[in-house]
Design a protein around this motif. Structure first.
Motif, PDB file in Angstrom:
ATOM      1  N   GLY A 152       0.764  -1.271  -0.164  1.00  0.00           N
ATOM      2  CA  GLY A 152       0.042   0.185   0.065  1.00  0.00           C
ATOM      3  C   GLY A 152       1.003   1.292  -0.160  1.00  0.00           C
ATOM      4  O   GLY A 152       1.835   1.271   0.727  1.00  0.00           O
ATOM      5  N   MET A 153       0.317   2.273  -0.491  1.00  0.00           N
ATOM      6  CA  MET A 153       1.128   3.400  -1.017  1.00  0.00           C
ATOM      7  C   MET A 153       1.363   4.382   0.320  1.00  0.00           C
ATOM      8  O   MET A 153       2.291   4.635   0.913  1.00  0.00           O
ATOM      9  N   THR A 154       0.165   4.617   1.233  1.00  0.00           N
ATOM     10  CA  THR A 154       0.176   5.561   2.083  1.00  0.00           C
ATOM     11  C   THR A 154       1.070   4.916   3.424  1.00  0.00           C
ATOM     12  O   THR A 154       1.855   5.592   3.820  1.00  0.00           O
ATOM     13  N   GLY A 155       0.917   3.482   3.508  1.00  0.00           N
ATOM     14  CA  GLY A 155       1.749   3.063   4.711  1.00  0.00           C
ATOM     15  C   GLY A 155       3.274   2.987   4.378  1.00  0.00           C
ATOM     16  O   GLY A 155       3.994   3.126   5.118  1.00  0.00           O
ATOM     17  N   ALA A 156       3.291   2.584   3.163  1.00  0.00           N
ATOM     18  CA  ALA A 156       4.645   2.570   2.645  1.00  0.00           C
ATOM     19  C   ALA A 156       5.564   3.927   2.763  1.00  0.00           C
ATOM     20  O   ALA A 156       6.541   4.043   3.279  1.00  0.00           O
ATOM     21  N   ALA A 157       4.794   4.900   2.391  1.00  0.00           N
ATOM     22  CA  ALA A 157       5.348   6.386   2.782  1.00  0.00           C
ATOM     23  C   ALA A 157       5.670   6.715   4.024  1.00  0.00           C
ATOM     24  O   ALA A 157       6.789   7.098   4.251  1.00  0.00           O
ATOM     25  N   LEU A 158       4.644   6.476   4.841  1.00  0.00           N
ATOM     26  CA  LEU A 158       4.659   6.769   6.276  1.00  0.00           C
ATOM     27  C   LEU A 158       5.965   5.831   6.911  1.00  0.00           C
ATOM     28  O   LEU A 158       6.931   6.304   7.672  1.00  0.00           O
ATOM     29  N   MET A 159       6.097   4.371   6.842  1.00  0.00           N
ATOM     30  CA  MET A 159       7.119   3.517   7.000  1.00  0.00           C
ATOM     31  C   MET A 159       8.456   4.110   6.442  1.00  0.00           C
ATOM     32  O   MET A 159       9.456   4.024   7.494  1.00  0.00           O
ATOM     33  N   SER A 160       8.529   4.207   5.373  1.00  0.00           N
ATOM     34  CA  SER A 160       9.882   4.516   4.872  1.00  0.00           C
ATOM     35  C   SER A 160      10.442   6.096   5.519  1.00  0.00           C
ATOM     36  O   SER A 160      11.621   5.946   5.705  1.00  0.00           O
ATOM     37  N   GLY A 161       9.701   6.860   5.718  1.00  0.00           N
ATOM     38  CA  GLY A 161       9.824   7.884   6.319  1.00  0.00           C
ATOM     39  C   GLY A 161      10.502   8.002   7.741  1.00  0.00           C
ATOM     40  O   GLY A 161      11.027   8.495   8.116  1.00  0.00           O
ATOM     41  N   LEU A 162       9.511   6.975   8.639  1.00  0.00           N
ATOM     42  CA  LEU A 162       9.490   6.774   9.853  1.00  0.00           C
ATOM     43  C   LEU A 162      11.049   6.188   9.986  1.00  0.00           C
ATOM     44  O   LEU A 162      12.134   6.791  10.759  1.00  0.00           O
ATOM     45  N   LEU A 163      11.472   5.299   9.167  1.00  0.00           N
ATOM     46  CA  LEU A 163      12.733   4.527   9.478  1.00  0.00           C
ATOM     47  C   LEU A 163      13.663   5.656   8.816  1.00  0.00           C
ATOM     48  O   LEU A 163      14.839   5.561   9.382  1.00  0.00           O
ATOM     49  N   PHE A 164      13.594   6.212   7.888  1.00  0.00           N
ATOM     50  CA  PHE A 164      14.653   7.280   7.301  1.00  0.00           C
ATOM     51  C   PHE A 164      14.839   8.332   8.717  1.00  0.00           C
ATOM     52  O   PHE A 164      16.122   8.559   8.803  1.00  0.00           O
ATOM     53  N   GLY A 165      13.848   8.753   9.399  1.00  0.00           N
ATOM     54  CA  GLY A 165      14.054   9.478  10.424  1.00  0.00           C
ATOM     55  C   GLY A 165      14.821   9.041  11.465  1.00  0.00           C
ATOM     56  O   GLY A 165      15.858   9.585  11.975  1.00  0.00           O
ATOM     57  N   CYS A 166      14.283   7.763  11.840  1.00  0.00           N
ATOM     58  CA  CYS A 166      15.063   7.004  13.167  1.00  0.00           C
ATOM     59  C   CYS A 166      16.648   6.903  12.737  1.00  0.00           C
ATOM     60  O   CYS A 166      17.682   6.788  13.644  1.00  0.00           O
ATOM     61  N   PHE A 167      17.001   6.680  11.363  1.00  0.00           N
ATOM     62  CA  PHE A 167      18.388   6.098  11.164  1.00  0.00           C
ATOM     63  C   PHE A 167      19.023   7.334  11.308  1.00  0.00           C
ATOM     64  O   PHE A 167      20.476   7.074  10.988  1.00  0.00           O
ATOM     65  N   HIS A 168      18.914   8.431  11.486  1.00  0.00           N
ATOM     66  CA  HIS A 168      19.852   9.595  11.611  1.00  0.00           C
ATOM     67  C   HIS A 168      20.356   9.474  12.989  1.00  0.00           C
ATOM     68  O   HIS A 168      20.915  10.641  13.004  1.00  0.00           O
ATOM     69  N   LEU A 169      19.784   8.957  13.757  1.00  0.00           N
ATOM     70  CA  LEU A 169      20.206   8.797  15.212  1.00  0.00           C
ATOM     71  C   LEU A 169      20.526  10.043  15.856  1.00  0.00           C
ATOM     72  O   LEU A 169      21.379  10.001  16.643  1.00  0.00           O
ATOM     73  N   ASN A 170      19.791  11.021  15.779  1.00  0.00           N
ATOM     74  CA  ASN A 170      19.689  12.214  16.630  1.00  0.00           C
ATOM     75  C   ASN A 170      18.299  12.713  16.617  1.00  0.00           C
ATOM     76  O   ASN A 170      17.445  12.802  15.294  1.00  0.00           O
ATOM     77  N   ILE A 171      17.862  13.449  17.628  1.00  0.00           N
ATOM     78  CA  ILE A 171      16.482  13.797  17.604  1.00  0.00           C
ATOM     79  C   ILE A 171      16.018  14.947  16.708  1.00  0.00           C
ATOM     80  O   ILE A 171      15.118  14.837  15.936  1.00  0.00           O
TER      81      ILE A 171
END
Length: 318
Positions: A152-171
Motif C-alpha cells: 500500500g502507498m500510504t503505509g509505505a510512505a509513512l514507514m519509509s519516512g519513519l525509518l529514514f528519520g530513525c536512522f539519522h540517530l539524533n532527535i
C-alpha cells in the motif's frame, strides 16, 4: 512477505551501521594517536560507505537486481526542474521543525559539519549533497519504500519516512527527516523514478552549505568555519528576546505551509505528467493495517534508534 523481509533487514542495518561506525571511529582515533594524519572528510565517506556496503550485502543475499527492481528510470528536464523546486520548497519546513526540536534537542548536524565547511565549496557539495542522496535514496526509497509499496502507498510512505528519520540517530534530524522522507516517497511514486527523490534530497542538502557560502562572500562567516564577530553580535541581540523567537517561528510556520503547498503542486504536476495521480491518493490506513507493518524486528530497530538518540542527548548535557 516483503514487509517481514525488509523489517528484518532494518534491525540488521541499524546494528550493523552503529557497530561498523564504532569500529571505523576507533581505527581513525588509533591512527591519529599514532601520528597519522586522517582528514575529516574520510569519516563522511566511510559513513556512507558503510551504508552502501550493508545495502549491497542485503541485495546479494536477497538476490535483488538493482537495475531491474530499483526504479532508476530516466526522467526528463521538466521533472528534474520540478524535483529541484520541490526539494527547495521543503527547506522552510525543515527549518521550522529543526528550530522547534532545538528547544529540547541538540543540532548535531551543525556541530558535526563545522570543519567540513572550511573545505572548497565543490568538495562540500560532493560530500554533503551528492554522495548522501545517492546512497540514502537507494536504501530508503529504493529498498524500504519499494518493499513496503507492495502493501500500500500510504503505509509505505509513512514507514519509509519513519525509518529514514530513525536512522539519522539524533532527535533534531530525525523529526524533519521523517517529514521529508514521506514527501520523497511520494515523489518517487509520482515519477516512477528514484532520481526525483535523489534530486530533491540534493536540493535540501545544498541549502546549509549554500547559505554558508553566501555568508562567506558577504564577510559574515570566517574561513575557519566560525561566524564573524559582527554576525555573532547580531545573533546575540536577536536571541535575547523570547518574543522575537516566537515571532520568528510563527513566520517560518506560515512560510513553511506556503512552500509545502508549492512542493505538493510540483509533485502533483509530475504525477499528472506520468499518469500516476490516481495511484497517489492518500488511503485510510486502519489500525489493523498498521500492525502488519510493525513486526518484532522493525520495532526492535526503532527502539535501538530511539535509545541511541536519548543516550546521545544525555551525554551531550553531561
Amino acid at each position: 512477505m516483503e514487509v517481514r523481509k525488509v523489517n528484518g533487514f532494518f534491525i540488521i542495518f541499524v546494528i550493523g551501521y552503529i557497530g561498523l561506525s564504532v569500529v571505523c571511529a576507533s581505527i581513525m582515533a588509533y591512527a591519529q594517536n599514532s601520528g597519522i594524519a586522517v582528514p575529516d572528510w574520510i569519516q563522511y565517506v566511510m559513513s556512507e560507505g558503510i551504508i552502501l556496503l550493508i545495502a549491497i550485502i542485503y541485495m546479494i543475499v536477497q538476490k535483488i537486481d538493482p537495475i531491474r527492481e530499483i526504479p532508476y528510470k530516466r526522467i526528463g528536464i521538466v521533472d528534474v526542474i520540478l524535483s529541484l523546486v520541490a526539494g527547495y520548497c521543503l527547506i522552510p519546513a525543515v527549518l521550522l521543525i529543526s528550530n522547534l526540536s532545538m528547544l529540547f534537542s541538540t543540532n548535531y548536524l551543525e556541530e558535526g559539519t563545522t570543519t567540513l565547511l572550511t573545505y572548497p565549496f565543490a568538495m562540500q557539495v560532493i560530500l554533503l549533497a551528492v554522495i548522501p542522496p545517492l546512497v540514502e535514496e537507494l536504501i530508503f526509497r529504493g529498498i524500504f519504500f519499494g518493499s513496503y509499496r507492495k502493501a500500500g502507498m500510504t503505509g509505505a510512505a509513512l514507514m519509509s519516512g519513519l525509518l529514514f528519520g530513525c536512522f539519522h540517530l539524533n532527535i533534531n534530524q530525525a523529526l524533519y527527516a521523517f517529514v521529508i522522507g514521506i514527501v520523497f516517497a511520494y515523489m518517487v511514486e509520482a515519477t516512477g523514478s528514484l532520481w526525483s527523490s535523489v534530486i530533491a534530497h540534493f536540493a535540501v542538502n545544498t541549502y546549509s552549505i549554500g547559505i554558508v557560502q553566501i555568508l562567506k562572500m558577504a564577510g559574515m562567516y570566517a574561513q575557519d568555519g566560525s561566524v564573524s564577530e559582527t554576525f555573532e553580535n547580531a545573533e546575540s541581540v536577536a536571541g535575547q528576546s523570547t518574543a522575537i523567537t516566537v515571532v520568528q517561528i510563527a513566520m517560518i510556520a506560515v512560510i513553511a505551509a506556503v512552500f509545502m503547498m508549492l512542493a505538493v503542486l510540483c509533485i502533483r504536476t509530475m504525477a499528472k505528467r506520468h499518469g500516476n495521480l490516481e495511484k497517489m491518493k492518500i488511503q485510510n490506513v486502519k489500525l489493523s493495517h498498521i500492525k502488519n507493518y510493525f513486526t518484532a524486528p522493525v520495532i526492535v530497530g526503532i527502539v535501538v534508534c530511539v535509545m541511541y538518540m536519548i543516550m546521545l542527548e544525555f551525554s551531550g548535557t553531561l
